[in-house]
Design an enzyme around this catalytic site. Structure first.
Site, mmCIF file in Angstrom:
data_model
loop_
_atom_site.group_PDB
_atom_site.id
_atom_site.type_symbol
_atom_site.label_atom_id
_atom_site.label_comp_id
_atom_site.label_asym_id
_atom_site.label_seq_id
_atom_site.Cartn_x
_atom_site.Cartn_y
_atom_site.Cartn_z
ATOM 1 C CG HIS A 1 -1.559 1.151 1.302
ATOM 2 N ND1 HIS A 1 -2.909 1.530 0.438
ATOM 3 C CD2 HIS A 1 -1.709 2.490 1.943
ATOM 4 C CE1 HIS A 1 -3.258 2.636 0.656
ATOM 5 N NE2 HIS A 1 -2.627 3.165 1.629
ATOM 6 C CB CYS A 2 3.823 2.115 2.043
ATOM 7 S SG CYS A 2 2.987 1.878 3.630
ATOM 8 C CB ILE A 3 6.682 1.918 -1.969
ATOM 9 C CG1 ILE A 3 7.527 1.936 -0.655
ATOM 10 C CG2 ILE A 3 7.386 2.658 -3.065
ATOM 11 C CD1 ILE A 3 8.458 0.912 -0.825
#
Length: 431
Positions: free
Chosen positions: A269-271
């Site tokens: 989900h983050c990068i």
């Protein structure tokens, strides 16, 4: 603050976490371990039913840990009445990308509206969902104040970015420094006091915007540096340079360098998601955020490049990609977890299938895998699968993938994760 903040005796629950996924559930676990009375709210009835029965649905929390949480009094629910009397409420809901490229705050707005219906004086409300700077004050605060209570006067409001790294055996909620940014100084102090009950180190930001920016800065830094080595991988291949060895050499410098390594794309989900929130906010000011946009372009094209290299390898062996049996090893976005969010394996598989490859996959953490409308056949015998495939592509470097086994049994191996580095073989090629 008014005097109502001292009436803590009216609260019945220390904490309610909204959103019991990869971020919320580890938070619940640590709070339960600290002796807090914890409730949970989630819209997914299957998640709540599973947790109520002592079953976990995420990698980082085991069934045994869920059972221990339940024994400690953890109450998961789909009923928003669980919020009644909560001393602290933490929002851990998803913030996917919207069609415009910014964060879709539907779940955040919904959570805030739900809290507002049950908000009482003295409550601490914390947003942990990743978003663009200004969300806590400009979006969440007005919704909460529809309750008639005023943030910073009648209740505390703060932002604290989640720092969950799924599958990380060393760092978790308790031993990862926790950033908190409050709407006011008192709000920040309340949030720091709360997290200090079960987190070893709490870091106070200047305000909510600084805390929101800190999260985006962390992931934008990673995004840009991964894009750098991914682009270098493309031209180092053309130049006949072993980039993996060059990175190892550079990493011996004790200052001024941090090693990042190439791969088939970026996932989780983050990068691939979070830097777009910052780009979205910057564009609203009339500026392009060229670093993020270029990094996104480079990382997004890596799956296509992986397929191009696969074609070249097969051509070298006198085979066409169309009709070739291609085995994909690892379809999760990182090693040793079951999380498939934004995994680059999916666009790789779509492209291979479009070009006529006959796909199978092997992953010790995934039982079934669909790409588009088609289910990809799963191989359970790794050795047999390696020997049967015309080409094997390593997309996730799970511990189960022993380098000796891969190099011994694969007829042709394309290793995008460097799992087989140092094992010279004519049938093995690194990204």
């Amino acid at each position: 603050m008014n005097g109502s903040l001292s009436r803590e005796g009216s609260h019945r629950v220390d904490l309610v976490v909204i959103g019991l996924g990869y971020v919320g559930l580890p938070l619940v676990r640590e709070a339960c371990r600290a002796g807090l009375a914890v409730g949970g709210l989630d819209l997914d009835e299957r998640v709540v039913a599973g947790l109520s029965a002592g079953r976990s649905h995420i990698d980082d929390v085991s069934d045994a840990e869920v059972a221990a949480m339940r024994e400690a009094g953890f109450t998961p629910s789909t009923d928003e009445a669980v919020l009644d009397g909560a001393r602290t409420v933490v929002i851990c809901v998803p913030t996917p990308l919207s069609a415009e490229g910014g964060p879709d705050l539907t779940a955040v707005r919904g959570a805030a509206a739900t809290i507002a219906r049950h908000l009482s004086s003295g409550t601490l409300v914390v947003l942990e969902s990743t978003t663009y700077p200004g969300t806590t004050d400009e979006v969440v605060r007005p919704i909460l104040e529809e309750s008639g209570l005023v943030a910073g006067r009648d209740f505390h409001l703060a932002f604290s970015p989640e720092r969950i790294d799924p599958g990380n055996p060393v760092y978790g909620v308790a031993n990862t420094p926790k950033i908190v940014g409050g709407l006011t100084g008192n709000c920040a102090s309340a949030a720091a006091s709360f997290y200090g009950k079960f987190v070893e180190e709490v870091v106070q930001a200047k305000g909510t915007r600084e805390a929101e920016m800190a999260k985006l800065l962390e992931n934008t830094y990673r995004h840009v540096n991964i894009a750098l080595v991914n682009e270098m991988a493309v031209f180092c291949h053309e130049l006949g340079i072993d980039l993996w060895d060059a990175i190892d050499c550079a990493a011996t410098k004790p200052f001024g360098f941090q090693a990042f390594r190439p791969g088939p794309g970026v996932g989780g989900h983050c990068i691939p998601i979070d830097p777009n929130y910052l780009s979205y906010k910057v564009r609203s000011l009339g500026y392009p955020f060229r670093f993020v946009e270029l990094a996104q372009e480079i990382n997004d094209r890596m799956p296509r490049y992986v397929v191009e290299r696969a074609q070249q390898l097969l051509n070298r062996e006198g085979r066409a990609l169309k009709g070739s049996r291609v085995l994909l090893l690892g379809v999760t976005y990182k090693a040793d977890i079951a999380d498939q969010r934004e995994s680059p394996a999916r666009p790789v598989a779509r492209r291979l299938a479009k070009l006529g490859a006959e796909l199978t996959f092997h992953d010790p953490h995934v039982d079934r895998w669909r790409v588009g409308d088609a289910e990809v056949p799963r191989s359970t015998d790794l050795t047999a699968a390696l020997e049967a495939a015309d080409l094997t592509i390593v997309l996730a470097d799970h511990r189960d993938y022993d380098p000796a086994t891969l190099t011994r049994h694969a007829r042709l191996l394309f290793d995008t994760r460097g799992r087989t580095r140092g094992r010279a073989a004519e049938t093995v090629e690194l990204l």
